[in-house]
Design a protein around this motif. Structure first.
Motif, PDB file in Angstrom:
ATOM      1  N   GLN A   6       0.878  -1.165   0.000  1.00 50.56           N
ATOM      2  CA  GLN A   6       0.000   0.000   0.000  1.00 50.56           C
ATOM      3  C   GLN A   6       0.916   1.216   0.000  1.00 50.56           C
ATOM      4  O   GLN A   6       1.571   1.508   1.001  1.00 50.56           O
ATOM      5  CB  GLN A   6      -0.901   0.015   1.241  1.00 50.56           C
ATOM      6  CG  GLN A   6      -1.908  -1.129   1.271  1.00 50.56           C
ATOM      7  CD  GLN A   6      -2.830  -1.056   2.494  1.00 50.56           C
ATOM      8  OE1 GLN A   6      -2.701  -1.837   3.436  1.00 50.56           O
ATOM      9  NE2 GLN A   6      -3.753  -0.125   2.454  1.00 50.56           N
ATOM     10  N   LEU A  21      -7.852   4.356  -2.778  1.00 48.03           N
ATOM     11  CA  LEU A  21      -6.772   3.805  -1.964  1.00 48.03           C
ATOM     12  C   LEU A  21      -6.186   2.615  -2.728  1.00 48.03           C
ATOM     13  O   LEU A  21      -6.886   1.686  -3.077  1.00 48.03           O
ATOM     14  CB  LEU A  21      -7.294   3.354  -0.600  1.00 48.03           C
ATOM     15  CG  LEU A  21      -8.016   4.422   0.225  1.00 48.03           C
ATOM     16  CD1 LEU A  21      -8.461   3.848   1.565  1.00 48.03           C
ATOM     17  CD2 LEU A  21      -7.153   5.651   0.431  1.00 48.03           C
ATOM     18  N   ILE A 108      -3.334   2.527   5.241  1.00 49.36           N
ATOM     19  CA  ILE A 108      -3.405   3.923   4.794  1.00 49.36           C
ATOM     20  C   ILE A 108      -4.412   4.641   5.673  1.00 49.36           C
ATOM     21  O   ILE A 108      -5.537   4.158   5.853  1.00 49.36           O
ATOM     22  CB  ILE A 108      -3.842   4.030   3.327  1.00 49.36           C
ATOM     23  CG1 ILE A 108      -2.826   3.362   2.414  1.00 49.36           C
ATOM     24  CG2 ILE A 108      -4.030   5.490   2.927  1.00 49.36           C
ATOM     25  CD1 ILE A 108      -3.250   3.336   0.960  1.00 49.36           C
ATOM     26  N   LEU A 110      -6.942   7.524   6.069  1.00 46.11           N
ATOM     27  CA  LEU A 110      -7.756   8.416   5.250  1.00 46.11           C
ATOM     28  C   LEU A 110      -8.287   9.549   6.116  1.00 46.11           C
ATOM     29  O   LEU A 110      -8.929   9.299   7.140  1.00 46.11           O
ATOM     30  CB  LEU A 110      -8.917   7.649   4.620  1.00 46.11           C
ATOM     31  CG  LEU A 110      -9.916   8.499   3.824  1.00 46.11           C
ATOM     32  CD1 LEU A 110      -9.273   9.105   2.588  1.00 46.11           C
ATOM     33  CD2 LEU A 110     -11.153   7.683   3.446  1.00 46.11           C
TER      34      LEU A 110
END
Lengths: 114, 114
Positions: A6, A21, A108, A110
Motif C-alpha cells: 500500500q 486507496l 493507509i 484516510l
C-alpha cells in the motif's frame, strides 16, 4: 508466499470527493483479497472481499474494489467521501491451505476535510 | 449475534512480568487467529488454531510467547518475561472453518510494557 503493498501512509480528500486507496499484491496462488477498515481504538471491520468470479466487488458503506490480475492490483474506491470514512484502511491477501493467515499491507490513513 | 470479544481491553505491565490475553471467538467458529499490531511492524500473524488440531505457531516471535485454546473455543495468549518491544495491540480473529473464510476480528488488547 504473499505480500501486499500500500503506497503512501496517508491520503486526504475533501468531503464529497472521490476516494482511491491503492493496493498491489503478490501471490503464488490465485489470491483471495480483502479490505478492512479500522476506526480509532477498534478492531478490524471487513469492507469487502474478492475470492473468485466477478472482479468488481461491492462492499459496505458505498465502497467497491476491482481485482485486476494483469496489474496485480485491488484498489479501493468510493465515489463520494463522507466525514465518517476517516479511518485506517488495510488491504490483505489470504494464504491458501488450512492456515489462511492474512498478510496485511502497512495501512493507509484516510482523512476527510469538511 | 455476538462478535469476537477480547479481554482485557488495556493492559499495562512492568518489564519482566507475565501477561495473559484472552479471546472468545464467535460461537461455532472453528478457526482462531492471533495477530499483533505495532507501529514498527504493522499487522503480523502470530498463531493459528483449527479445531482440535495442533496449532500453527510459525508466527510467534520468540519462545516467550505461547497460546492455548481450550475446548476448541476460548484462547489465551501468554507472554512471559515481557519486554518493551512487546508493547502492541494484540488482535484475535475467528472464522467459520478451514479454507479462506472471512476472518472476524475482536477489538484487541492494547499491551503497554513499562
Amino acid at each position: 508466499a504473499q505480500s501486499v503493498t500500500q503506497l503512501g501512509s496517508h491520503v486526504s480528500v475533501s468531503e464529497g470527493a472521490l476516494v482511491l486507496l491503492r493496493c498491489n499484491y503478490s501471490s503464488s496462488v490465485p489470491p483471495y483479497l480483502f479490505w478492512y477498515v479500522q476506526y480509532p481504538n477498534q478492531g478490524l471491520q471487513l469492507l469487502l472481499k474478492y475470492t473468485t468470479g466477478a472482479t468488481l466487488v461491492k462492499g459496505i458503506n458505498g465502497f467497491e474494489a476491482e481485482f485486476k490480475k494483469s496489474e496485480t492490483s485491488f484498489h479501493l474506491t468510493k465515489p463520494s467521501a463522507h466525514m465518517s470514512d476517516a479511518a485506517e484502511y488495510f488491504c490483505a491477501v489470504s494464504a491458501s491451505g488450512a492456515n489462511s493467515k492474512l498478510t496485511f499491507g502497512k495501512g493507509i490513513t484516510l482523512s476527510v476535510r469538511p | 449475534g455476538a462478535g469476537v470479544s477480547q479481554s482485557p481491553s488495556n493492559k499495562v505491565t512492568e518489564k519482566g512480568k507475565d501477561v495473559e490475553l484472552r479471546c472468545d471467538p464467535i460461537s461455532g467458529h472453528t478457526a482462531l487467529y492471533w495477530y499483533r499490531q505495532s507501529l514498527g511492524q504493522g499487522l503480523e500473524f502470530l498463531i493459528y488454531f483449527q479445531g482440535n488440531s495442533a496449532p500453527d505457531k510459525s508466527g510467534l516471535p520468540s519462545d516467550r510467547f505461547s497460546a492455548e485454546r481450550t475446548g476448541g473455543s476460548v484462547s489465551t495468549l501468554t507472554i512471559q518475561r515481557t519486554q518493551q518491544e512487546d508493547s502492541a495491540v494484540y488482535l484475535c480473529a475467528s472464522s467459520p472453518g478451514q479454507g479462506r473464510d472471512t476472518q472476524y476480528f475482536g477489538p484487541g488488547t492494547r499491551l503497554t510494557v513499562l
